[in-house]
Design an enzyme around this catalytic site. Sequence first.
Site, PDB file in Angstrom:
ATOM      1  N   GLU A  55       0.856  -1.192   0.000  1.00 52.06           N
ATOM      2  CA  GLU A  55       0.000   0.000   0.000  1.00 52.06           C
ATOM      3  C   GLU A  55       0.888   1.237   0.000  1.00 52.06           C
ATOM      4  OE1 GLU A  55      -3.522   0.293   2.466  1.00 52.06           O
ATOM      5  OE2 GLU A  55      -3.677   2.449   2.037  1.00 52.06           O
ATOM      6  N   ASP A 107       9.803   7.634   1.614  1.00 55.15           N
ATOM      7  CA  ASP A 107       9.321   7.801   0.247  1.00 55.15           C
ATOM      8  C   ASP A 107       9.214   6.434  -0.450  1.00 55.15           C
ATOM      9  OD1 ASP A 107       9.147   8.353  -2.480  1.00 55.15           O
ATOM     10  OD2 ASP A 107      10.559  10.027  -2.375  1.00 55.15           O
ATOM     11  N   ASP A 130      -2.070  12.165  -3.068  1.00 56.79           N
ATOM     12  CA  ASP A 130      -2.076  13.625  -3.212  1.00 56.79           C
ATOM     13  C   ASP A 130      -2.295  13.993  -4.682  1.00 56.79           C
ATOM     14  OD1 ASP A 130      -1.484  14.125  -0.457  1.00 56.79           O
ATOM     15  OD2 ASP A 130       0.589  13.538  -0.863  1.00 56.79           O
ATOM     16  N   LYS A 134      -2.093  21.822  -9.101  1.00 53.87           N
ATOM     17  CA  LYS A 134      -1.478  22.872  -9.943  1.00 53.87           C
ATOM     18  C   LYS A 134      -0.640  22.241 -11.051  1.00 53.87           C
ATOM     19  CE  LYS A 134      -1.321  26.358  -6.406  1.00 53.87           C
ATOM     20  NZ  LYS A 134      -0.639  26.586  -5.140  1.00 53.87           N
ATOM     21  N   ASP A 166     -10.659  11.181  -5.159  1.00 57.65           N
ATOM     22  CA  ASP A 166     -11.858  12.026  -5.097  1.00 57.65           C
ATOM     23  C   ASP A 166     -11.613  13.332  -5.860  1.00 57.65           C
ATOM     24  OD1 ASP A 166     -10.050  13.289  -3.466  1.00 57.65           O
ATOM     25  OD2 ASP A 166     -11.415  13.542  -1.762  1.00 57.65           O
ATOM     26  N   THR A 204     -11.382   5.164   3.759  1.00 56.89           N
ATOM     27  CA  THR A 204     -10.189   5.735   4.383  1.00 56.89           C
ATOM     28  C   THR A 204     -10.529   7.142   4.878  1.00 56.89           C
ATOM     29  OG1 THR A 204      -9.360   6.801   2.397  1.00 56.89           O
ATOM     30  CG2 THR A 204      -8.714   4.506   2.741  1.00 56.89           C
ATOM     31  N   ARG A 205      -9.611   7.678   5.652  1.00 52.46           N
ATOM     32  CA  ARG A 205      -9.802   9.011   6.222  1.00 52.46           C
ATOM     33  C   ARG A 205     -10.006  10.062   5.122  1.00 52.46           C
ATOM     34  NH1 ARG A 205      -5.476  10.542  10.789  1.00 52.46           N
ATOM     35  NH2 ARG A 205      -6.168   8.515  11.512  1.00 52.46           N
TER      36      ARG A 205
HETATM   37  C1  LIG Z   1      -4.083  12.386   0.646  1.00 50.61           C
HETATM   38  S1  LIG Z   1      -3.245  11.280   1.670  1.00 50.61           S
HETATM   39  C2  LIG Z   1      -4.212   9.765   1.595  1.00 50.61           C
HETATM   40  C3  LIG Z   1      -3.915   8.848   2.743  1.00 50.61           C
HETATM   41  C4  LIG Z   1      -4.712   7.537   2.770  1.00 50.61           C
HETATM   42  N1  LIG Z   1      -4.371   6.678   1.658  1.00 50.61           N
HETATM   43  C5  LIG Z   1      -6.187   7.803   2.795  1.00 50.61           C
HETATM   44  O1  LIG Z   1      -6.877   7.481   1.803  1.00 50.61           O
HETATM   45  O2  LIG Z   1      -6.681   8.324   3.827  1.00 50.61           O
HETATM   46  C6  LIG Z   1      -1.812  10.851   0.716  1.00 50.61           C
HETATM   47  C7  LIG Z   1      -0.742  10.149   1.520  1.00 50.61           C
HETATM   48  O3  LIG Z   1       0.349   9.785   0.679  1.00 50.61           O
HETATM   49  C8  LIG Z   1       1.542   9.986   1.402  1.00 50.61           C
HETATM   50  N2  LIG Z   1       2.646  10.183   0.449  1.00 50.61           N
HETATM   51  C9  LIG Z   1       2.919  11.283  -0.289  1.00 50.61           C
HETATM   52  N3  LIG Z   1       4.030  11.125  -1.007  1.00 50.61           N
HETATM   53  C10 LIG Z   1       4.471   9.862  -0.726  1.00 50.61           C
HETATM   54  C11 LIG Z   1       5.598   9.103  -1.148  1.00 50.61           C
HETATM   55  N4  LIG Z   1       6.471   9.612  -2.022  1.00 50.61           N
HETATM   56  N5  LIG Z   1       5.761   7.862  -0.649  1.00 50.61           N
HETATM   57  C12 LIG Z   1       4.856   7.339   0.229  1.00 50.61           C
HETATM   58  N6  LIG Z   1       3.776   8.016   0.661  1.00 50.61           N
HETATM   59  C13 LIG Z   1       3.584   9.256   0.199  1.00 50.61           C
HETATM   60  C14 LIG Z   1       1.260  11.247   2.209  1.00 50.61           C
HETATM   61  O4  LIG Z   1       2.141  11.380   3.320  1.00 50.61           O
HETATM   62  C15 LIG Z   1      -0.172  11.036   2.620  1.00 50.61           C
HETATM   63  O5  LIG Z   1      -0.301  10.368   3.841  1.00 50.61           O
END
Ligand SMILES: C[S@@+](CC[C@H](N)C(=O)[O-])C[C@H]1O[C@@H](n2cnc3c(N)ncnc32)[C@H](O)[C@@H]1O
Length: 226
Positions: A55, A107, A130, A134, A166, A204-205
């Site tokens: 994941e 990462d 994420d 932009k 979303d 998920t959150r």
């Molecule tokens: C918008 S959140 C969604 C979190 C979760 N999957 C959810 O649906 O609630 C995106 C997550 O991806 C993580 N993330 C961003 N860049 C990442 C990377 N290069 N490697 C691993 N995780 C990353 C962020 O820290 C963040 O917790």
Amino acid sequence: MTHLQTENHHPKVFGRRKARPLKEQTQELYDNLLPSIRFNPDSFNWDTQNKLVLEIGFGGGEHLAFQALQNPNTHFIGAEPFINGIASLLKLIEEYNINNISIWDDDVHLLLDKAPKKEVFDRAYLLFADPWPKKRHHNRRFIQKDNIKRIHELLKPGGHWYIATDHVTYREWILEHLNASDALFTQERSDIYARPPEAQWPKTRYEEKGAREGRHSAYMTYKKIN
Ligand SMILES: C[S@@+](CC[C@H](N)C(=O)[O-])C[C@H]1O[C@@H](n2cnc3c(N)ncnc32)[C@H](O)[C@@H]1O
């Protein structure tokens, strides 16, 4: 020294690593539990007979913990650099006595670099990544040609990649990029806007946050072909 401080870190994580200080009890889990379940790609038995699932960006870990409890004979590797998210997952792991999760607290690209060049994963998840809306940040999105190829390379024949978002323009980007590589994956859901049953795919959150703010989500299931 943690993973996050190692010198081979390269700047692909553009989000937050920490939002607020950990409470004492959580700090304790961070200091004591995390080292024992931290994923080490060099010593991991990639030829394990157990199913293997990745994941990417597990956030607070609720989906990962749910899947791990549902599938006790599968090993789950969760990648997430956000310290408070990792801490939330550690709490779930302790509370439910979960023993089939390893955490890559950095990462995911570094993990993808270190994983073998062979078919090791049965499933991968990228949930509500994420969206980087932009234009000048589009290169920060996880869905890029190289990452699609790498996930394809790592999935076993017929393996699945579950992706949800979303965000309208990221959804279009995902569909376009995965379709552009249609020799690699095929999308299996007839209606990507229909919510899959929660018993298979829990909320998920970020999904809940999106719903509260009136956004509709899309849920794609990509099957590896070839
Ligand atoms: C918008 S959140 C969604 C979190 C979760 N999957 C959810 O649906 O609630 C995106 C997550 O991806 C993580 N993330 C961003 N860049 C990442 C990377 N290069 N490697 C691993 N995780 C990353 C962020 O820290 C963040 O917790």
